[in-house]
Design a protein around this motif. Structure first.
Motif, PDB file in Angstrom:
ATOM      1  N   ALA A  24       0.732  -1.308  -0.055  1.00 23.05           N
ATOM      2  CA  ALA A  24       0.024   0.037  -0.082  1.00 23.05           C
ATOM      3  C   ALA A  24       0.813   1.228  -0.093  1.00 23.05           C
ATOM      4  CB  ALA A  24      -0.947  -0.016   1.219  1.00 23.05           C
ATOM      5  N   ASP A  25       1.944   1.283   0.875  1.00 25.80           N
ATOM      6  CA  ASP A  25       2.648   2.223   0.681  1.00 25.80           C
ATOM      7  C   ASP A  25       3.489   2.395  -0.373  1.00 25.80           C
ATOM      8  OD1 ASP A  25       1.934   2.954   3.441  1.00 25.80           O
ATOM      9  OD2 ASP A  25       3.526   2.031   4.572  1.00 25.80           O
ATOM     10  N   ALA A  26       3.936   1.545  -0.969  1.00 27.50           N
ATOM     11  CA  ALA A  26       4.599   1.541  -2.073  1.00 27.50           C
ATOM     12  C   ALA A  26       4.015   2.112  -3.281  1.00 27.50           C
ATOM     13  CB  ALA A  26       5.047   0.184  -2.562  1.00 27.50           C
ATOM     14  N   ALA A  27       2.867   1.592  -3.289  1.00 27.00           N
ATOM     15  CA  ALA A  27       1.945   2.142  -4.455  1.00 27.00           C
ATOM     16  C   ALA A  27       1.556   3.537  -4.285  1.00 27.00           C
ATOM     17  CB  ALA A  27       0.668   1.537  -4.320  1.00 27.00           C
ATOM     18  N   ASP A  28       1.323   4.149  -3.169  1.00 27.29           N
ATOM     19  CA  ASP A  28       1.340   5.414  -2.887  1.00 27.29           C
ATOM     20  C   ASP A  28       2.422   6.167  -3.310  1.00 27.29           C
ATOM     21  OD1 ASP A  28      -1.369   4.813  -1.917  1.00 27.29           O
ATOM     22  OD2 ASP A  28      -0.929   5.003   0.235  1.00 27.29           O
ATOM     23  N   THR A  29       3.494   5.823  -2.916  1.00 23.63           N
ATOM     24  CA  THR A  29       4.609   6.417  -3.301  1.00 23.63           C
ATOM     25  C   THR A  29       4.962   6.622  -4.740  1.00 23.63           C
ATOM     26  OG1 THR A  29       5.737   5.857  -1.107  1.00 23.63           O
ATOM     27  CG2 THR A  29       7.317   6.606  -2.651  1.00 23.63           C
ATOM     28  N   ALA A  30       4.718   5.329  -5.429  1.00 24.64           N
ATOM     29  CA  ALA A  30       5.025   5.401  -6.752  1.00 24.64           C
ATOM     30  C   ALA A  30       3.769   6.414  -7.421  1.00 24.64           C
ATOM     31  CB  ALA A  30       4.585   3.913  -7.225  1.00 24.64           C
ATOM     32  N   LEU A  31       2.827   6.495  -6.985  1.00 26.75           N
ATOM     33  CA  LEU A  31       1.675   7.429  -7.627  1.00 26.75           C
ATOM     34  C   LEU A  31       2.041   8.716  -7.295  1.00 26.75           C
ATOM     35  CD1 LEU A  31      -1.355   5.427  -6.510  1.00 26.75           C
ATOM     36  CD2 LEU A  31      -0.787   5.589  -8.940  1.00 26.75           C
ATOM     37  N   ASP A  35       3.036  11.751 -10.243  1.00 28.40           N
ATOM     38  CA  ASP A  35       2.235  13.032  -9.981  1.00 28.40           C
ATOM     39  C   ASP A  35       0.982  12.778 -10.549  1.00 28.40           C
ATOM     40  OD1 ASP A  35       2.141  15.788  -9.553  1.00 28.40           O
ATOM     41  OD2 ASP A  35       2.674  16.368 -11.418  1.00 28.40           O
ATOM     42  N   VAL A  36       0.305  11.906 -10.105  1.00 29.75           N
ATOM     43  CA  VAL A  36      -1.184  11.633 -10.360  1.00 29.75           C
ATOM     44  C   VAL A  36      -2.135  11.419  -9.133  1.00 29.75           C
ATOM     45  CG1 VAL A  36      -1.061  10.646 -12.477  1.00 29.75           C
ATOM     46  CG2 VAL A  36      -0.759   9.021 -10.594  1.00 29.75           C
ATOM     47  N   ASP A  37      -3.572  11.749  -8.954  1.00 28.85           N
ATOM     48  CA  ASP A  37      -4.243  11.890  -7.936  1.00 28.85           C
ATOM     49  C   ASP A  37      -5.354  10.687  -8.158  1.00 28.85           C
ATOM     50  OD1 ASP A  37      -5.301  12.177  -5.461  1.00 28.85           O
ATOM     51  OD2 ASP A  37      -6.195  14.342  -6.328  1.00 28.85           O
ATOM     52  N   PRO A  38      -5.299   9.566  -7.855  1.00 29.85           N
ATOM     53  CA  PRO A  38      -6.243   8.467  -8.325  1.00 29.85           C
ATOM     54  C   PRO A  38      -7.436   8.728  -7.484  1.00 29.85           C
ATOM     55  CG  PRO A  38      -4.581   7.446  -7.157  1.00 29.85           C
ATOM     56  CD  PRO A  38      -4.086   8.921  -7.215  1.00 29.85           C
ATOM     57  N   THR A  39      -8.413   8.164  -7.829  1.00 28.38           N
ATOM     58  CA  THR A  39      -9.915   8.319  -6.863  1.00 28.38           C
ATOM     59  C   THR A  39      -9.471   7.239  -5.914  1.00 28.38           C
ATOM     60  OG1 THR A  39     -10.751   6.337  -8.028  1.00 28.38           O
ATOM     61  CG2 THR A  39     -11.274   8.660  -8.995  1.00 28.38           C
ATOM     62  N   PRO A  40     -10.389   7.077  -4.653  1.00 29.89           N
ATOM     63  CA  PRO A  40     -10.265   6.138  -3.681  1.00 29.89           C
ATOM     64  C   PRO A  40     -10.240   4.630  -4.149  1.00 29.89           C
ATOM     65  CG  PRO A  40     -11.545   7.920  -2.853  1.00 29.89           C
ATOM     66  CD  PRO A  40     -11.180   8.196  -4.279  1.00 29.89           C
ATOM     67  N   ARG A  41     -11.216   4.589  -5.108  1.00 30.00           N
ATOM     68  CA  ARG A  41     -11.325   3.095  -5.645  1.00 30.00           C
ATOM     69  C   ARG A  41      -9.994   2.748  -6.558  1.00 30.00           C
ATOM     70  NH1 ARG A  41     -16.142   0.618  -9.409  1.00 30.00           N
ATOM     71  NH2 ARG A  41     -15.183  -1.366  -9.685  1.00 30.00           N
ATOM     72  N   GLN A  42      -9.671   3.611  -7.307  1.00 28.55           N
ATOM     73  CA  GLN A  42      -8.353   3.308  -8.080  1.00 28.55           C
ATOM     74  C   GLN A  42      -7.178   3.087  -7.151  1.00 28.55           C
ATOM     75  OE1 GLN A  42      -8.428   6.974 -10.319  1.00 28.55           O
ATOM     76  NE2 GLN A  42      -8.934   5.896 -12.392  1.00 28.55           N
ATOM     77  N   ARG A  43      -7.048   4.031  -6.312  1.00 30.01           N
ATOM     78  CA  ARG A  43      -5.886   3.859  -5.072  1.00 30.01           C
ATOM     79  C   ARG A  43      -6.035   2.398  -4.460  1.00 30.01           C
ATOM     80  NH1 ARG A  43      -2.311   7.293  -3.267  1.00 30.01           N
ATOM     81  NH2 ARG A  43      -3.635   9.017  -4.049  1.00 30.01           N
ATOM     82  N   ARG A  44      -7.308   2.040  -4.324  1.00 31.38           N
ATOM     83  CA  ARG A  44      -7.184   0.509  -3.684  1.00 31.38           C
ATOM     84  C   ARG A  44      -6.888  -0.514  -4.536  1.00 31.38           C
ATOM     85  NH1 ARG A  44     -12.234   2.602  -1.713  1.00 31.38           N
ATOM     86  NH2 ARG A  44     -13.258   1.619  -3.475  1.00 31.38           N
ATOM     87  N   ASP A  45      -6.934  -0.351  -5.894  1.00 27.42           N
ATOM     88  CA  ASP A  45      -6.679  -1.149  -6.744  1.00 27.42           C
ATOM     89  C   ASP A  45      -5.172  -1.279  -7.159  1.00 27.42           C
ATOM     90  OD1 ASP A  45      -9.194  -2.310  -7.182  1.00 27.42           O
ATOM     91  OD2 ASP A  45      -9.729  -1.030  -9.006  1.00 27.42           O
TER      92      ASP A  45
END
Length: 219
Positions: A24-31, A35-45
């Motif tokens: 979860a932390d790795a995905a957030d850091t990569a995003l 420089d993108v801001d996904p929706t909550p659902r996208q972020r979960r995926d």
């Protein structure tokens, strides 16, 4: 001479897998790096490993799926390494037996975990493996995980070996080892104590490996 290949999570490292929070932390850091801001659902995926949904979200956000995956794998490795250095995740008490086996015969590390982490753990634990093979940081690399024997066969090719023993703690390890033409050793740990697995050998400790090597090398 018998080659012995070892799984990593659940054999060397305590616990059967990487903590989901690391991903979860790795995905957030990569995003954030992309420089993108996904929706909550996208972020979960993105925090999960479902390739098709990740590819779709990357297309929607205008980022390269392969680059996102590579970054996520890299940051997941960093998170895992930090947990090891801090003592949040430990190693099992019997892993010194691997060094003893390595004094007798070629040894290798073959894991579903990332190549970057496999190399780190080998150095961190002070093992002189003859081959270290983890998954490649690509979608294809992820799909080649055990029970597919791909990485085991790749390690055997590096060693120029066709026979040996694969030591693991899950049914996937046993399936992959058998598919690669190896004897298999199922290692009992607290998380798999009650599992029923059809392996060549059933072990209570890594200390039992040396006797298997000695018996295999006997004429």
């Amino acid at each position: 001479m018998t080659v012995v290949l070892f799984d990593m999570d659940g054999v060397i490292l305590e616990g059967p897998r990487t903590d989901p929070q690391v991903y979860a932390d790795a995905a957030d850091t990569a995003l954030a790096e992309l420089d993108v801001d996904p929706t909550p659902r996208q972020r979960r995926d993105f925090r999960d490993h479902a390739h098709e949904r990740i590819r779709t979200h990357c297309d929607d956000l205008g980022i390269d799926p392969a680059r996102f995956w590579e970054l996520k794998e890299h940051y997941a490795s960093g998170g895992t390494h930090d947990r090891l250095r801090s003592g949040e995740r430990g190693t099992y008490d019997d892993i010194d037996a691997i060094r003893e086996v390595g004094e007798r015969t070629p040894i290798g590390l073959v894991t579903n975990n990332r190549q970057e982490t496999a190399e780190f753990v080998a150095e961190y634990a002070g093992f002189d493996f003859d081959v270290v093979r983890g998954r490649d940081p690509t979608f294809e690399g992820y799909e080649r995980r055990k029970p597919d024997p791909y990485y085991i066969e790749d390690a055997l090719a590096d060693l120029g070996a066709a026979e040996g023993i694969y030591v693991g703690d899950s049914p996937k390890d046993i399936t992959a080892g058998r598919a690669a033409g190896l004897e298999t050793a199922f290692l009992r740990r607290p998380h798999n104590r009650k599992r029923s697995v059809n392996a060549t050998h059933d072990l209570e400790s890594l200390t039992e490996i040396l006797s298997l090597v000695e018996s295999s090398d006997s004429p």
